[in-house]
Design a protein around this motif. Structure first.
Motif, PDB file in Angstrom:
ATOM      1  N   HIS A 228     -44.775   0.763  23.194  1.00  0.00           N
ATOM      2  CA  HIS A 228     -44.036   0.509  24.444  1.00  0.00           C
ATOM      3  C   HIS A 228     -42.627  -0.009  24.153  1.00  0.00           C
ATOM      4  O   HIS A 228     -42.448  -0.828  23.247  1.00  0.00           O
ATOM      5  CB  HIS A 228     -44.784  -0.520  25.302  1.00  0.00           C
ATOM      6  N   LEU A 252     -40.678   1.163  29.711  1.00  0.00           N
ATOM      7  CA  LEU A 252     -40.977   0.282  30.847  1.00  0.00           C
ATOM      8  C   LEU A 252     -39.722  -0.524  31.185  1.00  0.00           C
ATOM      9  O   LEU A 252     -39.489  -1.600  30.631  1.00  0.00           O
ATOM     10  CB  LEU A 252     -42.138  -0.657  30.488  1.00  0.00           C
ATOM     11  N   THR A 262     -42.329   2.400  37.303  1.00  0.00           N
ATOM     12  CA  THR A 262     -43.257   1.857  36.309  1.00  0.00           C
ATOM     13  C   THR A 262     -42.500   0.867  35.445  1.00  0.00           C
ATOM     14  O   THR A 262     -41.678   1.267  34.609  1.00  0.00           O
ATOM     15  CB  THR A 262     -43.850   2.981  35.419  1.00  0.00           C
ATOM     16  N   GLY A 263     -42.738  -0.416  35.661  1.00  0.00           N
ATOM     17  CA  GLY A 263     -42.006  -1.460  34.952  1.00  0.00           C
ATOM     18  C   GLY A 263     -42.005  -2.718  35.793  1.00  0.00           C
ATOM     19  O   GLY A 263     -43.061  -3.229  36.162  1.00  0.00           O
ATOM     20  N   ALA A 275     -46.433  -2.201  35.712  1.00  0.00           N
ATOM     21  CA  ALA A 275     -46.464  -1.494  34.433  1.00  0.00           C
ATOM     22  C   ALA A 275     -47.852  -0.929  34.148  1.00  0.00           C
ATOM     23  O   ALA A 275     -48.013  -0.034  33.323  1.00  0.00           O
ATOM     24  CB  ALA A 275     -46.045  -2.441  33.300  1.00  0.00           C
TER      25      ALA A 275
END
Length: 463
Positions: A228, A252, A262-263, A275
Motif C-alpha cells: 500500500h 490510498l 478509497t482513502g 480505505a
C-alpha cells in the motif's frame, strides 16, 4: 529470524559466508552503533569509523562489545578493505571517503537497508518533509494499543538495527528521512506513507526540488500489488511526481479539500476513512492533535490502522488520547496565564508554518539559529495575523529582522534559551502563547534541537 527473507532480491549471507567479512560503518551515532551490534551478531568483522568525536556512551557500548573503532578521522585502508559499508544518514554522498568507496565499487548502504535483511516483520515506512515524527509516533501508538507486536525506529528512538538484533517484532513503524532513502536499494515497505514534499535540505540535492522529491519517492521502490502507498492528494509536489511515475502498490490518498473514493477525506468536521470495507469516522474536535496539518497526520495514521484491520473503537481511543513527542508542539505549561510551547524540532520554515497555523491565541514567537537559506515569505501572512513580537535566538539574526520588520513591531535579539524565555515572557500577556518554533537548525548555540528544547523547558521552569 528468517535470514533468507526475499532471498532472490534481498540476500542475507549465511553465517558461514559472513565469518571474517569486513563490514565498515561510517558514523558512530545511534544508527551506526546499532548497525555495529547487529553486524557483530551476524558474524561480520566490524570496523566503525567516525570523522568526528564519538559520544562517550556510544564509545562505551562499542568497547563493551569489543568492536574496533576510530574517531576524529578515517583510516582509508581499513574502510576500503570492506566488502560493504553502512553509512550514517548525516554523511553526504559528497564526503571524500564516500566518493572513494563509490570509485572502488564498494556498496554503500543505509542502516535501514542493512537491518531489513534480518527481519521478517512487516514494514510501515513514513516519510515527508514535515510531520513524519508525529505521524510515526501516532501510528505506533494506535498499533500498540490495538495489540500488535510493534517496534518504532528509523529517525526516532532506538536504532532499527539494534532492535532487529535484540527484539522479535511482527511490525515496525519506521520514520524514514530522504538521507536514509538515498542509500536504500532492495528494502521494501509493506505500507509506505508520503506526507508531503516541501523544500528542505536542498543543499544535499544540488538545490533542485525535483531531486529531493525523487529521493522521497524511493519510499515506493520495490513495492508490489500486495503493498500500500498512502499519500496526500492535496500536495502539489507529490502529485507532480506521480504524473510520470508507475507505482505498483495499492494507492490510498487522503485529502481535506475533496472527497476521496478509497482513502480518507474530511466531511465537514469529520474525518472519514474508507480505505477498507469497514469505514471509520471521527470528529476532528476529538483528535488529540489539533491544527490543519495534524488532520493530515491523523488521516495517514488512520489509513495505516484500517489497512491492518484495527478496530474503530481502538483507533478512536488512540487518536483521542495520544500525547505528542518531545520538542514537537510540546506544551511546557502556563505561567500567569501565558502558555509556553516547545517546538524546537521545527528546524525549517514549513515546520514553523504548521506550528503557527495551529495557534489559536496571540503569539510571541522565538525564531532563529542556523539559517539553511530560508525563504520566510510563506510565514508572513501568519506572522501578520498571529504574532505580536519575535524573539530571535541565534548568533546571526539579520535575515529574520529583514524578513519581518514590516510585519511585527517588536523584534528582539537574545543569545541563550534562558534569555529568550525571559524576554518572551515579559513581552506576552495573559492569554498569549510563547512559541519556540525556530525555523532554523540549532548548532550555533546548542548541540542539537533536543538540547535547545530542553534548555528552553528548563528556562521556563525557572521563570
Amino acid at each position: 529470524m528468517d535470514e533468507n527473507k526475499d532471498i532472490s532480491t534481498n540476500p542475507a549471507p549465511s553465517l558461514l559466508e559472513r565469518a571474517g567479512v569486513r563490514l565498515a560503518i561510517l558514523g558512530a551515532g545511534e544508527s551506526g552503533v546499532g548497525a555495529a551490534y547487529l553486524a557483530l551478531q551476524k558474524g561480520y568483522d566490524v570496523f566503525v569509523s567516525d570523522f568526528g568525536s564519538i559520544a562517550d556512551h556510544y564509545k562505551q557500548q562499542l568497547q563493551s562489545w569489543n568492536v574496533k573503532f576510530e574517531e576524529n578521522g578515517h583510516t582509508e585502508a581499513e574502510i576500503l578493505s570492506a566488502a560493504e559499508v553502512v553509512k550514517s544518514p548525516g554523511i553526504p554522498d559528497k564526503a571524500p571517503i564516500v566518493k572513494k568507496l563509490v570509485a572502488n565499487n564498494i556498496p554503500v548502504i543505509s542502516e535501514i537497508e542493512f537491518a531489513g535483511r534480518y527481519t521478517d516483520a512487516k514494514m510501515i515506512c513514513i516519510t515527508g518533509s514535515n510531520g513524519k515524527t508525529t505521524t510515526a509516533s501516532l501510528t505506533y501508538h494506535i498499533l500498540k494499543n490495538g495489540g500488535l507486536n510493534v517496534g518504532l525506529a528509523g529517525n526516532i528512538g532506538k536504532s532499527f538495527a539494534y532492535q532487529v538484533a535484540t527484539e522479535k517484532y511482527d511490525y515496525y513503524v519506521l520514520e524514514i528521512s530522504s538521507f536514509m532513502l538515498d542509500s536504500m536499494y532492495k528494502f521494501r515497505a509493506d505500507i509506505a506513507v508520503l506526507l508531503n514534499i516541501t523544500p528542505d535540505h536542498l543543499d544535499r540535492y544540488d538545490y533542485k526540488l525535483e531531486n529531493y522529491a525523487a529521493s522521497k519517492f524511493k519510499i515506493t521502490q520495490n513495492q508490489t500489488a500486495a503493498d500500500h502507498f498512502i499519500y496526500c492528494a492535496d500536495d502539489a509536489e507529490t502529485l507532480k511526481v506521480m504524473e510520470g511515475k508507475e507505482i505498483a502498490a495499492q494507492q490510498l490518498p487522503f485529502s481535506i479539500e475533496k472527497k476521496i473514493e478509497t482513502g480518507a477525506y474530511l466531511d465537514k468536521d469529520n474525518i472519514v476513512i474508507n480505505a477498507t470495507q469497514e469505514h471509520f469516522t471521527m470528529s476532528i474536535n476529538d483528535l488529540a492533535l489539533q491544527g490543519k496539518h495534524n488532520i493530515y497526520n491523523s488521516m495517514a495514521s488512520g489509513i495505516v490502522a484500517k489497512v491492518l484491520e484495527l478496530r474503530n473503537e481502538t483507533m478512536r481511543e488512540s487518536m483521542g488520547n495520544f500525547r505528542n513527542i518531545e520538542h514537537r508542539l510540546e506544551s511546557v505549561g502556563k505561567i500567569s496565564g501565558i502558555s509556553f510551547i516547545n517546538d524546537s524540532k521545527a528546524t525549517n520554515v514549513n515546520s514553523t508554518w504548521y506550528a503557527l497555523e495551529s495557534m489559536t491565541t496571540d503569539v510571541v514567537l522565538i525564531l532563529g539559529g542556523v539559517d539553511k537559506g530560508n525563504d520566510y515569505e510563506m510565514l508572513k501572512p501568519l506572522v501578520k495575523q498571529k504574532v505580536k513580537a519575535i524573539v530571535c535566538l541565534g548568533k546571526d539574526n539579520k535575515r529574520i529582522h529583514e524578513a519581518f520588520e514590516d510585519d511585527v513591531d517588536v523584534i528582539v535579539n537574545t543569545a541563550s534559551a534562558a534569555e529568550a524565555a525571559t524576554v518572551a515572557y515579559h513581552l506576552a500577556e495573559k492569554g498569549d502563547t510563547v512559541l519556540l518554533s525556530p525555523a532554523c537548525a540549532s548548532f550555533d548555540l546548542f548541540k542539537n534541537y533536543e538540547d535547545r528544547g530542553r534548555q528552553f523547558k528548563e528556562a521556563v521552569k525557572e521563570l
